[in-house]
Design an enzyme around this catalytic site. Structure first.
Site, PDB file in Angstrom:
ATOM      1  N   HIS A  12      -0.203  -6.105   4.435  1.00 64.16           N
ATOM      2  CA  HIS A  12      -0.556  -4.679   4.345  1.00 64.16           C
ATOM      3  C   HIS A  12      -0.043  -3.877   5.544  1.00 64.16           C
ATOM      4  O   HIS A  12      -0.142  -2.637   5.542  1.00 64.16           O
ATOM      5  CB  HIS A  12      -2.074  -4.477   4.253  1.00 64.16           C
TER       6      HIS A  12
ATOM      7  N   ASP B 114      -0.635 -13.025  -3.331  1.00 59.21           N
ATOM      8  CA  ASP B 114      -1.953 -12.522  -2.927  1.00 59.21           C
ATOM      9  C   ASP B 114      -2.487 -11.576  -4.017  1.00 59.21           C
ATOM     10  O   ASP B 114      -1.711 -10.937  -4.721  1.00 59.21           O
ATOM     11  CB  ASP B 114      -1.808 -11.764  -1.605  1.00 59.21           C
TER      12      ASP B 114
ATOM     13  N   HIS C  66      -3.872  -8.803  -3.680  1.00 58.70           N
ATOM     14  CA  HIS C  66      -3.606  -7.403  -3.330  1.00 58.70           C
ATOM     15  C   HIS C  66      -2.100  -7.150  -3.259  1.00 58.70           C
ATOM     16  O   HIS C  66      -1.348  -8.024  -2.826  1.00 58.70           O
ATOM     17  CB  HIS C  66      -4.228  -7.068  -1.962  1.00 58.70           C
TER      18      HIS C  66
ATOM     19  N   ASP D  89      -6.553 -15.222  -2.625  1.00 64.05           N
ATOM     20  CA  ASP D  89      -7.731 -14.455  -3.047  1.00 64.05           C
ATOM     21  C   ASP D  89      -7.707 -14.057  -4.524  1.00 64.05           C
ATOM     22  O   ASP D  89      -8.626 -13.380  -4.992  1.00 64.05           O
ATOM     23  CB  ASP D  89      -7.929 -13.219  -2.155  1.00 64.05           C
TER      24      ASP D  89
HETATM   25 ZN   LIG Z   1      -5.403 -10.135  -0.365  1.00 51.15          ZN
END
Ligand SMILES: [Zn+2]
Length: 309
Positions: A126, A163, A165, A244
């Protein structure tokens, strides 16, 4: 085939508060499962060095790197965004995490090992060019990719992000960079709410609806990732390895199981063997359900290391 495991005790000292899900026990959970599974003795262990300003500045403006150094507290906690904080050990941990990316890339490209996994924190995907967010400070996979391009003269590097996200920071850094192809899957709509509005042509983004699991993952990889990677012919594959999306991880709502992480790694490995001499570097991103994180990481590392299930 040798495989490296890169980590550092400094990564355990970074702490964003008692109830923060991105915590030091995550690395212990991976180490525990590597021992329990019998995989640990097959890995060559390395201590992560500190990344240099020159290595970080291939990804982030040097002003951003200096600002992070300056804001690092000598005591107490400083928040960079609502989810991302620095304690007195965070700067060192972040430099080790990015340094692990550099060392792993060097080890693989100098043929000392064929693959490398970096058990480091803070994670990185991120982190944008000039902005920390979502538990991330420096973009570790981006540091690895730019090191491979700048220091080793590679021309094509693929980043694989599984991931849950979207790796918005990695996309921010590499959009329209023809030397990097990023293939990702992520829950959508979900934090950070990016990746779907006209992504750049070098971004193979596959958003998955909440509740998606093994079937949707495998379809996305087979239909979207592998054809794009086959055409791109990467000379090195770098994983943003977040765990995740596991069904047991309540950070998000995808339903992957342990074996999915072995499967996706096998698919990418076959491609890496065709085009990249099997060279793969993997960096830990998310994964917050400790048992599932450890088990899933072992599935991934076992394939990286060429060990049979
Ligand atoms: Zn994540």
């Amino acid at each position: 085939m040798r495989s490296a495991f890169v980590t550092h005790a400094d990564c355990l000292r970074h702490d964003m508060g008692a109830h923060h899900p991105e915590r030091a026990q995550r690395l212990a959970a991976i180490e525990d499962q590597l021992i329990a599974s019998g995989v640990a003795p097959h890995l060559a262990r390395y201590e992560a060095p500190l990344a240099s300003d020159e290595q970080l500045a291939r990804v982030h403006p040097i002003e951003y790197v200096r600002a992070i150094r300056e804001v690092a507290p000598e005591e107490g906690t400083v928040h960079l965004d609502p989810d991302t904080a620095m304690n007195p050990f965070t700067l060192q941990a972040a430099l080790r995490a990015a340094g692990a990316a550099v060392l792993a890339t060097d080890l693989v490209l100098k043929k000392e090992v064929n693959t490398a996994f970096c058990a480091v924190r803070p994670p990185g995907h991120h982190a944008c060019r000039a902005r920390a967010m979502g538990f991330c400070i420096f973009n570790n996979v981006a540091v690895a990719a730019r090191h491979a391009l700048a220091a080793h003269g590679l021309e094509r590097v693929a980043i694989i992000d599984f991931d849950v996200h979207h790796g918005n920071g990695t996309e921010d850094i590499f959009e329209d960079d023809a030397q990097v192809l990023m293939a990702s899957i992520f829950q959508h709509p979900f934090y950070p709410y990016s990746g779907t509005d006209s992504p750049a042509p070098n971004m193979v983004n596959v958003p998955l609806a909440a509740g998606s699991g093994t079937r949707e993952l495998r379809a996305a990889v087979t239909k979207h990732w592998l054809p794009a990677l086959e055409e791109f012919k990467p000379q090195l594959v770098i994983f943003s390895a977040g765990f995740d999306a596991h069904a047991e991880d309540d950070m998000a709502m995808l339903r992957f199981v342990d074996a999915d992480y072995g499967w996706v790694t096998e698919q990418v490995k076959a491609l890496a063997e065709r085009h990249a001499g099997g060279r793969m570097v993997s960096l830990l991103e998310g994964g917050y359900a400790l048992s599932a994180l450890g088990r899933s990481a072992v599935q991934h590392i076992r394939v990286l290391a060429g060990l049979n299930a």
